[in-house]
Design a protein around this motif. Structure first.
Motif, PDB file in Angstrom:
ATOM      1  N   LEU A   1       0.815  -1.214   0.000  1.00  0.00           N
ATOM      2  CA  LEU A   1       0.000   0.000   0.000  1.00  0.00           C
ATOM      3  C   LEU A   1       0.850   1.267   0.000  1.00  0.00           C
ATOM      4  O   LEU A   1       0.453   2.288  -0.580  1.00  0.00           O
ATOM      5  N   VAL A   2       2.021   1.235   0.632  1.00  0.00           N
ATOM      6  CA  VAL A   2       2.915   2.399   0.583  1.00  0.00           C
ATOM      7  C   VAL A   2       3.364   2.651  -0.854  1.00  0.00           C
ATOM      8  O   VAL A   2       3.382   3.796  -1.330  1.00  0.00           O
ATOM      9  N   LEU A   3       3.715   1.586  -1.566  1.00  0.00           N
ATOM     10  CA  LEU A   3       4.107   1.727  -2.971  1.00  0.00           C
ATOM     11  C   LEU A   3       2.920   2.154  -3.831  1.00  0.00           C
ATOM     12  O   LEU A   3       3.066   2.960  -4.757  1.00  0.00           O
ATOM     13  N   HIS A   4       1.757   1.611  -3.526  1.00  0.00           N
ATOM     14  CA  HIS A   4       0.546   2.058  -4.233  1.00  0.00           C
ATOM     15  C   HIS A   4       0.330   3.555  -4.039  1.00  0.00           C
ATOM     16  O   HIS A   4      -0.069   4.270  -4.965  1.00  0.00           O
ATOM     17  N   GLY A   5       0.593   4.055  -2.846  1.00  0.00           N
ATOM     18  CA  GLY A   5       0.411   5.465  -2.563  1.00  0.00           C
ATOM     19  C   GLY A   5       1.248   6.373  -3.444  1.00  0.00           C
ATOM     20  O   GLY A   5       0.858   7.514  -3.723  1.00  0.00           O
ATOM     21  N   ALA A   6       2.407   5.887  -3.890  1.00  0.00           N
ATOM     22  CA  ALA A   6       3.252   6.685  -4.781  1.00  0.00           C
ATOM     23  C   ALA A   6       2.573   6.918  -6.128  1.00  0.00           C
ATOM     24  O   ALA A   6       2.869   7.903  -6.812  1.00  0.00           O
ATOM     25  N   MET A   7       1.677   6.032  -6.515  1.00  0.00           N
ATOM     26  CA  MET A   7       0.889   6.250  -7.734  1.00  0.00           C
ATOM     27  C   MET A   7      -0.369   7.039  -7.434  1.00  0.00           C
ATOM     28  O   MET A   7      -0.742   7.943  -8.172  1.00  0.00           O
ATOM     29  N   TYR A   8      -1.009   6.700  -6.346  1.00  0.00           N
ATOM     30  CA  TYR A   8      -2.327   7.278  -6.057  1.00  0.00           C
ATOM     31  C   TYR A   8      -2.237   8.743  -5.630  1.00  0.00           C
ATOM     32  O   TYR A   8      -3.113   9.543  -5.951  1.00  0.00           O
ATOM     33  N   ALA A   9      -1.185   9.110  -4.890  1.00  0.00           N
ATOM     34  CA  ALA A   9      -1.080  10.475  -4.369  1.00  0.00           C
ATOM     35  C   ALA A   9      -0.987  11.534  -5.466  1.00  0.00           C
ATOM     36  O   ALA A   9      -1.750  12.507  -5.454  1.00  0.00           O
ATOM     37  N   PRO A  10      -0.073  11.399  -6.440  1.00  0.00           N
ATOM     38  CA  PRO A  10       0.022  12.443  -7.476  1.00  0.00           C
ATOM     39  C   PRO A  10      -1.054  12.347  -8.543  1.00  0.00           C
ATOM     40  O   PRO A  10      -1.159  13.239  -9.391  1.00  0.00           O
ATOM     41  N   GLN A  11      -1.849  11.300  -8.510  1.00  0.00           N
ATOM     42  CA  GLN A  11      -2.819  11.060  -9.573  1.00  0.00           C
ATOM     43  C   GLN A  11      -3.842  12.196  -9.688  1.00  0.00           C
ATOM     44  O   GLN A  11      -4.208  12.610 -10.795  1.00  0.00           O
ATOM     45  N   ALA A  12      -4.307  12.731  -8.569  1.00  0.00           N
ATOM     46  CA  ALA A  12      -5.327  13.778  -8.602  1.00  0.00           C
ATOM     47  C   ALA A  12      -4.818  15.018  -9.319  1.00  0.00           C
ATOM     48  O   ALA A  12      -5.467  15.539 -10.239  1.00  0.00           O
ATOM     49  N   ALA A  13      -3.635  15.507  -8.916  1.00  0.00           N
ATOM     50  CA  ALA A  13      -3.076  16.691  -9.575  1.00  0.00           C
ATOM     51  C   ALA A  13      -2.672  16.365 -11.013  1.00  0.00           C
ATOM     52  O   ALA A  13      -2.912  17.169 -11.927  1.00  0.00           O
TER      53      ALA A  13
END
Length: 461
Positions: free
Chosen positions: A352-364
């Motif tokens: 999930l930490v690695l997933h967060g690296a994709m999910y976090a910048p996705q919105a911007a």
């Protein structure tokens, strides 16, 4: 100097907008993930009792996937009207639809009471959930992105993204508490209904907060210009046409970027409840606790990844996540196979930490790809159409692979293939972190916009 439409809002106002988007998305994701967890734990027995347990789980996940099938339709409808009427009105509607459907599931008779009509009604309500969520994501992230400033857009826009792990945390926490205090018979008889009925209370809270925020200033200025000059006519009448005309490459990039992010997430959080309990001999309570703790960590790291994308760019951070998730899949299943809680927790947390690296910048990242008067449509279509091929069938495909091969290897290869697709999409994408969201022109008409120096990008907030 900053333009009036995009001048940074007062800190307190921005925080209120972020809080409204976060709470709303948390409630909607709670509703959506609650279904996924219930599908893995009890729906196979309640709605498909005549099937083999693993086949029943497959059928249960099939109704789960149906919700994803409705998300592109929700993206089209909500995106169209969100680009014409505004972000806020559509976000209120999506919350009402999602909460109403979830509450109704809590009242739904099971197969034992009304026979085959039960799974049919369950599927219909799942379609409503998917339709609502298809419109929710784009509006929530745009409301924050268009209120914030360019220098910290990745950080602020990542907060609505934390609604996903927060919703997962809330849904898993409620289920974990109920399974801990209730017997299996009580939980299967009536206890599973409590989390769904709780959604009614949460929606009232979410509506109260969401109704208190203002419409995006970037959208209001773009609407005023369009009405005053009768310009941007194609976006005014049919934003979807304008998106496909001017932004089709960006839509494809967004869809490719979603593959690893979406598939890995549902394998790590939904399918794990099947794999850990059937193949690794882990109890339901242990598996739920691992997902619960890992989701809390996931929530905490997403803003950090978002802030990092403001410094390094959206593409480098996204690439870290895509490559990392692919490399983690074989260790992920190897750790679960040990049957220990510590190993299970480590497997899910790192994933999930690695997933967060994709999910976090996705919105911007997705917001910055599209022009203002077609941004809701573009971001929603790119994100939600991909979910049909990615997140929708992920637990279903993973369960089928486990049933056919009795091994985690094909499942790991499945996620790795998705990671490769995402790596290719990010590799061909343009960096977007310095783009001005107040620019209403289609991206292919903005010569050199992607190469704006950092100093100039900060001034065109």
């Amino acid at each position: 100097m900053s333009s009036p439409a995009t001048a940074p809002p007062a800190p307190n106002n921005l925080k209120r907008i972020v809080a409204a988007s976060l709470i709303g998305t948390t409630i909607e994701w709670y509703d959506f993930f609650l279904y996924g967890s219930a599908a893995a734990l009890v729906f196979n027995k309640l709605f498909f009792p005549d099937s083999d347990p693993l086949v029943g789980t497959l059928l249960s996940f099939l109704t789960y996937a149906v919700g994803f099938a409705a998300r592109p339709l929700g993206a089209l409808v909500f995106g169209h009207y969100g680009d014409r009427l505004g972000r806020k009105k559509l976000l209120v509607l999506s919350l009402l639809m999602m909460g109403g459907a979830t509450f109704a599931i809590g009242l739904l008779p099971t197969h034992a009471t009304i026979g085959s009509a039960a799974p049919v009604l369950l599927t219909v309500l799942r379609l409503v959930q998917g339709f609502a969520l298809g419109g929710e994501w784009g509006g929530a992230v745009l409301l924050v992105s268009e209120h914030g400033d360019a220098r910290r857009r990745g950080f602020w826009a990542s907060w609505p993204q934390t609604g996903a792990p927060a919703g997962q945390l809330l849904a898993t926490g409620v289920l974990s508490l109920l399974t801990a205090v209730l017997s299996d018979a009580a939980f299967g008889s009536w206890g599973w209904r409590i989390p769904f009925l709780l959604s009614g209370v949460l929606v009232i809270v979410g509506l109260w907060i969401r109704l208190s925020v203002d419409e995006s200033p970037v959208f209001k200025q773009a609407l005023e210009r369009a009405e005053a000059r009768k310009a941007d006519a194609d976006a005014e009448r049919m934003p979807i046409v304008a998106v496909l005309r001017h932004h089709w490459r960006d839509v494809l990039v967004a869809m490719g970027a979603r593959m690893a992010e979406n598939i890995s997430y549902y394998v790590i959080t939904a399918f794990i409840l099947v794999y850990a309990t059937t193949s690794a001999g882990v109890s339901k309570q242990t598996a739920l606790n691992a997902v619960l703790i890992a989701s809390a960590i996931h929530f905490a790291v997403i803003p950090g990844w978002g802030a990092l994308s403001d410094r390094l760019g959206r593409r480098p951070v996204y690439m870290i996540g895509a490559v990392g998730v692919g490399l983690w899949m074989f260790p992920f299943f190897a750790l679960i196979d040990t049957g220990g809680f510590g190993s299970l927790l480590l497997a899910v947390t790192v994933g999930l930490v690695l997933h967060g690296a994709m999910y976090a910048p996705q919105a911007a990242f997705f917001s910055e790809m599209f022009a203002t008067r077609m941004r809701y449509s573009g971001a929603s279509i790119g994100a939600q159409f991909a979910s049909v091929a990615a997140g929708a069938p992920a637990p279903l495909i993973a369960t089928a692979l486990l049933s056919d091969y009795g091994s985690s290897t094909p499942i790991a290869l499945y996620v790795i293939a998705a990671s490769l697709l995402t790596v290719v999409a990010i590799a061909v994408a343009k960096e977007t972190r310095h783009r001005d969201l107040a620019d209403v022109a289609p991206q292919d008409e903005r010569e050199g916009a992607a190469e704006v120096p950092a100093e100039q990008g900060a001034r065109t907030v």
